[in-house]
Structures are given as structure tokens and as C-alpha cells.
Design a protein around this motif. Structure first.
Motif, mmCIF file in Angstrom:
data_model
loop_
_atom_site.group_PDB
_atom_site.id
_atom_site.type_symbol
_atom_site.label_atom_id
_atom_site.label_comp_id
_atom_site.label_asym_id
_atom_site.label_seq_id
_atom_site.Cartn_x
_atom_site.Cartn_y
_atom_site.Cartn_z
ATOM 1 N N VAL A 90 5.650 3.309 -5.057
ATOM 2 C CA VAL A 90 4.923 2.056 -4.891
ATOM 3 C C VAL A 90 5.851 1.021 -4.270
ATOM 4 N N ALA A 91 5.271 0.163 -3.434
ATOM 5 C CA ALA A 91 6.003 -0.958 -2.844
ATOM 6 C C ALA A 91 5.027 -2.121 -2.720
ATOM 7 N N VAL A 92 5.558 -3.335 -2.650
ATOM 8 C CA VAL A 92 4.707 -4.518 -2.533
ATOM 9 C C VAL A 92 5.352 -5.485 -1.555
ATOM 10 N N ASP A 93 4.519 -6.114 -0.706
ATOM 11 C CA ASP A 93 5.086 -7.064 0.257
ATOM 12 C C ASP A 93 4.938 -8.495 -0.249
ATOM 13 N N ASP A 94 5.393 -9.450 0.554
ATOM 14 C CA ASP A 94 5.404 -10.852 0.131
ATOM 15 C C ASP A 94 4.003 -11.445 0.012
ATOM 16 N N MET A 95 3.002 -10.783 0.560
ATOM 17 C CA MET A 95 1.624 -11.245 0.474
ATOM 18 C C MET A 95 0.897 -10.650 -0.726
ATOM 19 N N GLY A 96 1.597 -9.854 -1.525
ATOM 20 C CA GLY A 96 0.979 -9.234 -2.687
ATOM 21 C C GLY A 96 0.185 -7.984 -2.382
ATOM 22 N N VAL A 97 0.324 -7.439 -1.180
ATOM 23 C CA VAL A 97 -0.345 -6.188 -0.819
ATOM 24 C C VAL A 97 0.464 -5.023 -1.379
ATOM 25 N N ILE A 98 -0.224 -4.115 -2.055
ATOM 26 C CA ILE A 98 0.429 -3.006 -2.741
ATOM 27 C C ILE A 98 0.277 -1.739 -1.902
ATOM 28 N N PHE A 99 1.381 -1.041 -1.678
ATOM 29 C CA PHE A 99 1.381 0.222 -0.936
ATOM 30 C C PHE A 99 1.740 1.337 -1.917
ATOM 31 N N VAL A 100 0.893 2.350 -1.973
ATOM 32 C CA VAL A 100 1.058 3.437 -2.932
ATOM 33 C C VAL A 100 1.247 4.744 -2.183
ATOM 34 N N GLY A 101 2.311 5.462 -2.511
ATOM 35 C CA GLY A 101 2.507 6.802 -1.976
ATOM 36 C C GLY A 101 1.874 7.804 -2.922
ATOM 37 N N ASP A 102 0.760 8.412 -2.498
ATOM 38 C CA ASP A 102 -0.021 9.281 -3.367
ATOM 39 C C ASP A 102 0.038 10.717 -2.871
ATOM 40 N N PHE A 103 0.304 11.638 -3.796
ATOM 41 C CA PHE A 103 0.462 13.047 -3.443
ATOM 42 C C PHE A 103 -0.777 13.599 -2.749
ATOM 43 N N SER A 104 -1.951 13.132 -3.141
ATOM 44 C CA SER A 104 -3.204 13.652 -2.596
ATOM 45 C C SER A 104 -3.769 12.811 -1.463
ATOM 46 N N ARG A 105 -3.462 11.494 -1.460
ATOM 47 C CA ARG A 105 -4.089 10.582 -0.509
ATOM 48 C C ARG A 105 -3.156 10.093 0.589
ATOM 49 N N GLY A 106 -1.879 10.389 0.504
ATOM 50 C CA GLY A 106 -0.931 9.829 1.454
ATOM 51 C C GLY A 106 -0.584 8.407 1.068
ATOM 52 N N ILE A 107 -0.668 7.485 2.007
ATOM 53 C CA ILE A 107 -0.350 6.086 1.733
ATOM 54 C C ILE A 107 -1.655 5.318 1.536
ATOM 55 N N VAL A 108 -1.808 4.757 0.335
ATOM 56 C CA VAL A 108 -2.991 3.971 -0.018
ATOM 57 C C VAL A 108 -2.578 2.504 -0.074
ATOM 58 N N VAL A 109 -3.399 1.632 0.499
ATOM 59 C CA VAL A 109 -3.121 0.200 0.539
ATOM 60 C C VAL A 109 -4.126 -0.515 -0.355
ATOM 61 N N LEU A 110 -3.633 -1.326 -1.284
ATOM 62 C CA LEU A 110 -4.467 -2.118 -2.177
ATOM 63 C C LEU A 110 -4.169 -3.593 -1.932
ATOM 64 N N ASP A 111 -5.194 -4.354 -1.608
ATOM 65 C CA ASP A 111 -5.025 -5.775 -1.301
ATOM 66 C C ASP A 111 -5.903 -6.588 -2.259
ATOM 67 N N PRO A 112 -5.381 -6.956 -3.435
ATOM 68 C CA PRO A 112 -6.197 -7.708 -4.396
ATOM 69 C C PRO A 112 -6.637 -9.076 -3.883
ATOM 70 N N THR A 113 -5.824 -9.723 -3.036
ATOM 71 C CA THR A 113 -6.172 -11.057 -2.542
ATOM 72 C C THR A 113 -7.419 -11.011 -1.670
ATOM 73 N N ASN A 114 -7.468 -10.063 -0.743
ATOM 74 C CA ASN A 114 -8.605 -9.942 0.164
ATOM 75 C C ASN A 114 -9.641 -8.923 -0.306
ATOM 76 N N LYS A 115 -9.393 -8.341 -1.480
ATOM 77 C CA LYS A 115 -10.325 -7.398 -2.104
ATOM 78 C C LYS A 115 -10.648 -6.222 -1.179
#
Length: 356
Positions: A90-115
Motif C-alpha cells: 500500500v502507498a498513499v500520495d499527498d492528495m490522500g489517494v490510496i494505491f494498493v498492490g493486490d495479488f489478484s487485481r494488480g494495482i487498485v486505486v482508492l480515492d475517498p475524496t473524489n469517491k
């Protein structure tokens, strides 16, 4: 350089074991985000220093709207939901966007601010296998794939910009860290038992380490993080310790040893630094993360084995943003758990007496 530690209280609760894989969790469709109940460490009446905030399992947990049309619903078409299945990093940038390295999905991006939530495979058409390490800055995303022995650079939308491979000396890479201001990318090269330094444009600088137990050497190193104002820290997993280096790769100090007492490790993995300079280390066997000052004194421990909030099953990755939000990849539980670091409240200086 030593960074002042706040007076965190030691409340260590280590539990070995990983528990069973919870495949049945995907039957739950309701958002599993924050609740009104406060879960904090240490427990009351002590002043809380870390609290649980939320968990993310799928796109709905960041508020993403359902995309199924009225006609789709009439036709009985099911909603395609982007799930986190087996998060490795997992990693997070300065905008609060979360990047997840997932074994099954590859790289998943979660952006709670912009939903919003999406996967890099939507752009590339391919899933990056075993994304064991992630690092992000204001413009770039770097991912390490252990099984394919690659380090790939993407832009924030998932377009591939460059790649390092076995031909470049990359062999089963694990953790990554990036320092944009210094134009520095740090790669833990697992099979080499070494750390490699590159520019952000993937130009090789130097190699540090090799297999061994002496200072500056490694045994199965895994994750790495930037230590602001100091250099970087590496989880030397097979040697059950954390090693700290300056930005040129010069060894500074180390702490930790094998054991099940406070401050000891069984399988140290994800590592990160909070805004006050404390080092956080995930332990994949103890199913917790411990917090240390930079001299290696343990301050507090969070978590144990289980499926409830604040519990883990084989946690791996760890990231902390500039506001002290803590993200842990809870691998077998198929989620990212979010915590918040609570700085010690400082007493206001006594006011001067008013002149008569």
C-alpha cells in the motif's frame, strides 16, 4: 540525527499465527468504513496515541456510486464491484489517494475524496502480478513485481512509462521508496539480498549490501521507507532487524532481534515514518505493528491476530501520509485498514503576569 519521541505508552499484545483465509467476506456488500465506536491504543484511561479510523474492501467503501443502469437492474444484471482481494502493499500520495498492490487485481486505486476506485489494468489491459512493493510521489507510481522480477514506473492514471527487469539486475524485488526532491528511487532487490538506488527515471546509481548479518548486509530484506532528514530504513527480515542508512547508502544504525518480547521481531515487513519521526514496523507473524523511536526503543504496539477492526491476518505493507493517517495491507482479511496517529498535546506555556 535523533528525532524527539512523544511519550507513547507501551501496550504490547503479540499473538503468533495467521488464522484461516476468510473467503466468505465477499458476501458482505454494505460499506465497512468508519463507525462511531472509538478503538484506540493505548486503551483508556491512558491518552490515545493511535486510533482506528476505517477499512476499505471495495469501491463502495470509498463512496463510489453504483454504475448499474435502470435497464441493467430490470434485466437482472449484477453490479460489477471492484474488490480488494489479497493486498500485498500500500502507498498513499499527498492528495490522500490510496494505491494498493493486490495479488489478484494488480494495482487498485482508492480515492475517498473524489469517491472513486479503479484498477491500473483498466488502462494497461494487463494485471501486474505480485505487486509486492509500491511507492508514489506527486507525479509517478512505482510498482515492484516479485514473480516477474520487474520494477515498473507509471503515471498516476496507470500509463506505463518505464520498466526495469532481470536484464537490468532486478531479481524478485520487494519494497520500494521514493524521494522526489532528491530524485531517488530505492529498490529492495530480494534475491540479491541488497538495496539498489536509482533515479526516478530508472537510471542506476549504486548497490548497497549483499547477503550477511554484519552491519550494512542483509538476509531476505523486504520493505523500505524514507526517513526524512536522515536517509532510509530497511526491514532486514531474515536478520530480524531494522537497518537505517543515510541517503548515500552509508550504514548509520540498526535495532531489533528475533523474539516475542516488546521490540523484537519474527517477520518484520512493512515500514513507515509518522510526522513526528517515529518508525512503524509491521510483523507478519505477530499480526501487529510496533512503533519505535529512531534509536529503536519500542513505544507501543497495535493489533493481534483476528478478523475484527484493529486485528490482522498476515499484514504486509504499511504507509503513512503527511497528516499521520496510517494504512496497513491486511492480506488474508482482504482489506486496507486505516488508523490515525494522534500527536501528544503540548501544554501551553504559562502566560506572563499583566503589568500593574
Amino acid at each position: 540525527m535523533r528525532i524527539r519521541s512523544s511519550s507513547l505508552l507501551l501496550t504490547l499484545a503479540m499473538v503468533a499465527g495467521t488464522g484461516a483465509c476468510l473467503l466468505a467476506q465477499k458476501a458482505v456488500t454494505a460499506p465497512a468504513v468508519a463507525t462511531d465506536e472509538v478503538l484506540a491504543w493505548p486503551a483508556p484511561p491512558a491518552a490515545a496515541r493511535i486510533k482506528w479510523v476505517a477499512e476499505y474492501r471495495n469501491a463502495f467503501d470509498v463512496g463510489a456510486k453504483k454504475k448499474r443502469s435502470f435497464l441493467d437492474r430490470l434485466a437482472g444484471k449484477s453490479e460489477e464491484v471492484l474488490w480488494i482481494e489479497r493486498p500485498l502493499s500500500v502507498a498513499v500520495d499527498d492528495m490522500g489517494v490510496i494505491f494498493v498492490g493486490d495479488f489478484s487485481r494488480g494495482i487498485v486505486v482508492l480515492d475517498p475524496t473524489n469517491k472513486e476506485a479503479w484498477a491500473f489494468s483498466h488502462v494497461s489491459g494487463a494485471i501486474l502480478p505480485t505487486p509486492t512493493g509500491l511507492a508514489v510521489d506527486s507525479k509517478l507510481v512505482f510498482a515492484a513485481s516479485a514473480n516477474t522480477s520487474q520494477v515498473v514506473a507509471f503515471d498516476k492514471k496507470g500509463r506505463q512509462l518505464g520498466v526495469l527487469s532481470k536484464a537490468d539486475g532486478i531479481n524478485r524485488p520487494v519494497g520500494l521508496a521514493v524521494d522526489e526532491a532528491r530524485d531517488l528511487l530505492i529498490v529492495v532487490n530480494g534475491e540479491e539480498h541488497a538495496v539498489r538506488l536509482y533515479t526516478r527515471t530508472l537510471k542506476f546509481i549504486k548497490t548497497i549490501g549483499g547477503r550477511g548479518s554484519d552491519e550494512g548486509l542483509f538476509n531476505l530484506p523486504s520493505y523500505v521507507c524514507i526517513v526524512p532528514g536522515v536517509g532510509f530504513a530497511v526491514a532486514d527480515t531474515g536478520n530480524f532487524r531494522i537497518q537505517i542508512f543515510d541517503f548515500n547508502g552509508q550504514f548509520l544504525r540498526a535495532f531489533g532481534k528475533v523474539g516475542d518480547m516488546p521490540g523484537e521481531f519474527s517477520r518484520p515487513k512493512g515500514i513507515a515514518v509518522d510526522p513526528d519521526g517515529h518508525l512503524y514496523v509491521v510483523d507478519g507473524t505477530f499480526n501487529n505493528f510496533q512503533v519505535f523511536n529512531q534509536d529503536g526503543r519500542v513505544l507501543i504496539s497495535v493489533g493481534r491476530a483476528g478478523v475484527r477492526r484493529g486485528q490482522f491476518q498476515v499484514p504486509n505493507g504499511l504507509a503513512i501520509d503527511a497528516k499521520g493517517a496510517i494504512y496497513v495491507s491486511d492480506q488474508i482479511n482482504g482489506r486496507i485498514q486505516k488508523f490515525q496517529y494522534l500527536p501528544e498535546e503540548k501544554e501551553a506555556p504559562p502566560s506572563s503576569p499583566k503589568p500593574q
